[in-house]
Write an enzyme that holds these catalytic residues in place. Structure first.
Site, PDB file in Angstrom:
ATOM      1  N   GLU A  63      -0.876  -1.812  -3.824  1.00 45.70           N
ATOM      2  CA  GLU A  63      -1.446  -3.094  -4.233  1.00 45.70           C
ATOM      3  C   GLU A  63      -2.716  -2.784  -5.006  1.00 45.70           C
ATOM      4  OE1 GLU A  63      -3.080  -7.439  -2.723  1.00 45.70           O
ATOM      5  OE2 GLU A  63      -2.084  -6.121  -1.287  1.00 45.70           O
TER       6      GLU A  63
ATOM      7  N   LYS B  32      -6.676   5.991   6.583  1.00 42.70           N
ATOM      8  CA  LYS B  32      -7.948   6.428   6.010  1.00 42.70           C
ATOM      9  C   LYS B  32      -8.645   5.193   5.449  1.00 42.70           C
ATOM     10  CE  LYS B  32     -10.175   7.402   2.804  1.00 42.70           C
ATOM     11  NZ  LYS B  32     -11.541   6.894   2.394  1.00 42.70           N
TER      12      LYS B  32
ATOM     13  N   GLU C 238     -11.017  -5.994 -15.046  1.00 39.44           N
ATOM     14  CA  GLU C 238     -11.269  -6.500 -13.699  1.00 39.44           C
ATOM     15  C   GLU C 238     -12.737  -6.261 -13.351  1.00 39.44           C
ATOM     16  OE1 GLU C 238      -9.104  -6.465  -9.384  1.00 39.44           O
ATOM     17  OE2 GLU C 238      -9.310  -4.545 -10.384  1.00 39.44           O
TER      18      GLU C 238
END
Length: 496
Positions: A259, A183, A391
């Site tokens: 990840e 996906k 982030e």
């Protein structure tokens, strides 16, 4: 003199890929180039029923052993053919990466070269994958440890490196003998579908590689929760990764490879080659417009050279060529989505409001169309500022200062993440001390973002679980089975 590639005359319509064939007949999502603002692709909005069919196809292909039952040499041969086809179609695939993602064409071509290497390494790994034996259990017992493919793998990939992250996983998943349902991000699906063409031409059996396109909220969530998916590999934010953990636990306890996010330090000592380090810092935060999990977003520099070094980095950033990603001379292209563009500009405004000193960039770049942000450097940053802790996922570098090795290590580890880090010094003692003690899955000494698919990648802490690439990346998609073989006559438990 550079050559500027042209835009397509009309958007290309793609089908989703199921059991060896492309399918249409679904509503389409139209993707506009983030660099040019014109439609470039139309991608199917698949349904959960389409996903179900893909899982059924992948399960059937796994259980009848059309792929897992082949030798490692035979699987490796398919992967090598795929590498050759990718080499032939390199410029075409790179072009579609640019159109949907906005990254510079020169960078995209380099990424396809890396992807070719991933397939070549995966081909070798397919032949080298093995178990173990135990000949030390006595004369009457022999032990073996077998590595078997985990089964059907769900693979969810992000928009920042649509093809590179795909290819850091697919050849290793295939080398293990697994089948998969992929996906991709709904905004960057084209090259994942082009890989289906490549793999089919290379001789991959039908049903082994399936691509279902659509939103993460519907298709991605359904794939994560699916009880007949044995393992899920997800690359994206830590927040979504956390939801994958909950979904896996609530469905079938599927194995996970994650990840996730990063807030990666680049540590610069006074004894380093400051020109080299400045170039590394500018590259490390500007590559892929900073939309990179391993971007070096926290500069941690020794106080005695901090002002000089920050000036060097700012000067480097001012010379970076921001422009049309179809121009081979461009170094920094467009921001991939409007939402991410707003997020980055919001963090830049927040950094200024928090009292950080803006030394370079800090503004959108107006090229007449598309969305661009200049590489940005903040000095005077303190560890409590949002720009130092969260982030940003954009070309924004925050500079913090240290006086001792211990302080540098403490600042580097002052984060919930642990994806990547680098250290710059000519002193081997300092280099190895910092390398050993900074918590990060990938580490670079006097370089940044270097290496190939032979070496595993992954994160510590909230940057993820598991490893991709290298032999570790194949073993990740296997289960180990312990086998005991009795030799000779059994010593009976029931006697008399």
């Amino acid at each position: 003199m550079t050559t500027l590639l042209s835009l397509p005359h009309s958007p290309r319509e793609f089908g989703f890929y199921l059991d060896g064939a492309f399918h249409g007949g679904r509503p389409l999502f139209e993707r506009a180039s983030p660099a040019h603002g014109v439609p470039v692709s139309r991608i199917p909005k698949c349904t959960v029923a389409d996903l179900e069919a893909a899982v059924v196809a992948a399960r059937r292909a796994f259980e009848d052993r059309r792929w897992a039952g082949l030798s490692g040499a035979a699987r490796g041969a398919v992967l090598l053919r795929a590498a050759d086809i990718l080499r032939r179609r390199r410029d075409e695939i790179a072009y579609w990466e640019v159109l949907e993602n906005g990254k510079p064409i020169s960078q995209a071509r380099g990424e396809i070269d890396h992807c070719i290497a991933c397939f070549e390494v995966g081909a070798g790994a397919a032949r080298l994958l093995h178990g173990d034996s135990f000949n030390n259990l006595g004369d009457s017992l022999f032990g073996m440890v077998l590595r078997e493919p985990v089964g059907v793998v769900g693979l969810i990939t992000p928009w920042n490196f649509p093809f590179l992250i795909l290819c850091e996983r697919v050849p290793f998943i295939l080398a293990s003998g697994c089948t998969m349902v992929v996906k991709p991000s709904e905004v960057t699906s084209a090259t994942t579908l082009l890989l289906a063409e490549v793999l089919a031409e290379a001789g991959l059996p039908n049903g082994v590689y399936n691509v279902i396109t659509g939103s993460g909220r519907s298709i991605g969530q359904a794939l994560t929760e699916h009880p007949d998916v044995d393992m899920l590999s997800f690359t994206g934010s830590t927040a979504v990764g956390r939801s994958c953990v909950h979904a896996a636990a609530d469905s079938n306890f599927k194995k996970l490879g994650l990840e996730l996010g990063g807030k990666n330090p680049i540590i610069v000592f006074a004894d380093s080659d400051l020109e080299d380090a400045a170039d590394g810092a500018a590259f490390g935060i500007s590559f892929n417009t900073g939309q990179c999990c391993v971007s070096s977003s926290r500069l941690i520099v020794e106080r005695s050279v901090a002002a000089e070094f920050e000036a060097l980095v700012a000067a480097k950033m001012a010379r970076i060529r921001v422009g049309d990603p179809l121009d081979a001379a461009t170094q920094v292209g467009a921001i991939t989505t409007a939402a991410q563009n707003d997020t980055i500009l919001g963090y830049i405004a927040r950094g200024t409001a928090e009292g950080a000193q803006l030394l370079a960039g800090g503004q959108a770049v107006d090229l007449g169309r598309g969305q661009y942000i200049a590489p940005t450097l903040f000095a005077g940053v303190t560890p409590d500022m949002a720009i130092a802790r969260e982030e940003i996922f954009g070309p924004v570098l925050c500079s913090l200062r240290f006086d001792t090795v211990e302080e540098a290590i403490a600042l580097a580890n002052d984060t919930v993440y642990g994806l990547a880090a680098s250290v710059w010094t000519k002193n081997i003692d300092k280099a190895l001390t910092v390398t050993r003690r900074v918590r990060a899955g990938r580490f670079w000494v006097n370089t940044i973002m270097a290496g190939g698919p032979e070496i595993p990648l992954g994160g510590f802490r909230q940057s993820g679980w598991g490893r991709e690439a290298g032999m570790s990346g194949v073993e990740e998609y296997t289960q180990t089975k312990s086998v005991h073989v009795e030799l000779g006559k059994r010593a009976h438990w029931v006697t008399g």
